[in-house]
Design an enzyme around this catalytic site. Structure first.
Site, PDB file in Angstrom:
ATOM      1  N   GLY A  44       1.749  -1.615  -0.106  1.00  0.00           N
ATOM      2  CA  GLY A  44       2.095  -1.732  -1.523  1.00  0.00           C
ATOM      3  C   GLY A  44       2.756  -0.502  -2.113  1.00  0.00           C
ATOM      4  CG  MET A  80       7.155  -3.274   6.612  1.00  0.00           C
ATOM      5  SD  MET A  80       5.842  -3.988   7.638  1.00  0.00           S
ATOM      6  CE  MET A  80       5.315  -5.307   6.602  1.00  0.00           C
ATOM      7  CB  SER A  81       8.200  -4.843   1.463  1.00  0.00           C
ATOM      8  OG  SER A  81       7.022  -5.324   1.987  1.00  0.00           O
ATOM      9  CG  HIS A 128      -7.526  -1.530   8.475  1.00  0.00           C
ATOM     10  ND1 HIS A 128      -7.237  -1.650   9.809  1.00  0.00           N
ATOM     11  CD2 HIS A 128      -6.333  -1.601   7.822  1.00  0.00           C
ATOM     12  CE1 HIS A 128      -5.924  -1.817   9.965  1.00  0.00           C
ATOM     13  NE2 HIS A 128      -5.358  -1.784   8.784  1.00  0.00           N
ATOM     14  CG  HIS A 185      -3.833  -3.775   2.055  1.00  0.00           C
ATOM     15  ND1 HIS A 185      -4.889  -4.334   2.718  1.00  0.00           N
ATOM     16  CD2 HIS A 185      -3.694  -4.491   0.915  1.00  0.00           C
ATOM     17  CE1 HIS A 185      -5.359  -5.363   2.021  1.00  0.00           C
ATOM     18  NE2 HIS A 185      -4.654  -5.484   0.934  1.00  0.00           N
TER      19      HIS A 185
END
Ligand SMILES: Cc1nc(C(=O)O)sc1CCOP(=O)(O)O
Length: 214
Positions: free
Chosen positions: A186, A208-209, A132, A152
């Site tokens: 995102g 992921m989502s 990060h 992210h």
């Protein structure tokens, strides 16, 4: 920018989160695998290890069937028991693992444990690490990571309230390390962001989502 050979043969890595699935989890894994991502990270770190291991056995079988690399997340002992070559760790965990040993040779031995590879690739453990910051990335590379996920990058419901780090950050990470970097956070399947992150020097994207709802 001379990146070491990428152990992941493609641009797309699916990341799991069973709490986002509307279907039974294994059914969802099959749907994800049908799209042929290069790899799938089984990121269910809230599960107790015994349950994670049971799930990993089932997910590994599906991934194998579809020719998708299955990367276990966080549970090193499970990875050793299941003789997995690919393991993804958050940086603090990678750090702790490596601190348990004094020198590089011993570290690799410790990490490899019973991870039995085919004879040619003996001891070639593929370690991924989430980073990060640019400093994290430098540290992870020094600790022996084979690839990084950096995030992210874009705003995501999965990191609500936390500002995204953006493409400039991604570019800096990619320019700093000599190992492949995958952008995370995102990124959708058809929103053009995979191409954008690759233009920044990334090897691809973790998603992921979008995969958990495919
Ligand atoms: C699991 C995860 N790790 C991140 C990091 O920054 O390391 S961002 C993230 C969530 C990614 O979810 P989505 O693809 O749905 O945005």
């Amino acid at each position: 920018m001379c990146k070491k050979e990428n152990p992941i043969p493609g641009k797309i890595i699916a990341v799991t989160n069973r709490s986002l699935c509307e279907r039974p989890f294994l059914e969802q894994i099959k749907r994800v695998c049908e799209t042929k991502p290069a790899a799938l990270i089984l990121r269910e770190k809230d599960l107790p290890e015994t349950e994670y291991e049971e799930m990993a056995r089932q997910v590994l079988a599906i991934c194998e069937e579809y020719g998708v690399i299955c990367i276990l997340h966080s549970y090193i002992e499970t990875a050793k028991r299941l003789e997995r070559q690919y393991v993804h760790l958050p940086l603090p965990l990678l750090r702790t693992c490596m601190q348990k040993t004094e020198n590089e040779e011993k570290q690799i031995k410790f990490m490899s444990g019973n991870l039995s590879m085919d004879q040619k690739n003996k001891n070639k453990l593929i370690l991924g690490c989430s980073v990060h910051s640019v400093e994290d990335a430098i540290e992870a590379e020094k600790l022996g990571a084979s690839y990084l996920t950096a995030g992210h990058i874009f705003a995501t419901d999965c990191k609500r309230g936390l500002p995204p780090r953006g493409m400039e950050f991604l570019k800096q990470v990619c320019e700093t390390v000599n190992i492949p970097v995958y952008a995370i956070g995102g990124i959708g399947l058809n929103d053009g962001k995979i191409d954008s992150v690759c233009e920044c020097g990334a090897a691809g994207a973790c998603i992921m989502s979008a995969f958990m709802a495919i």
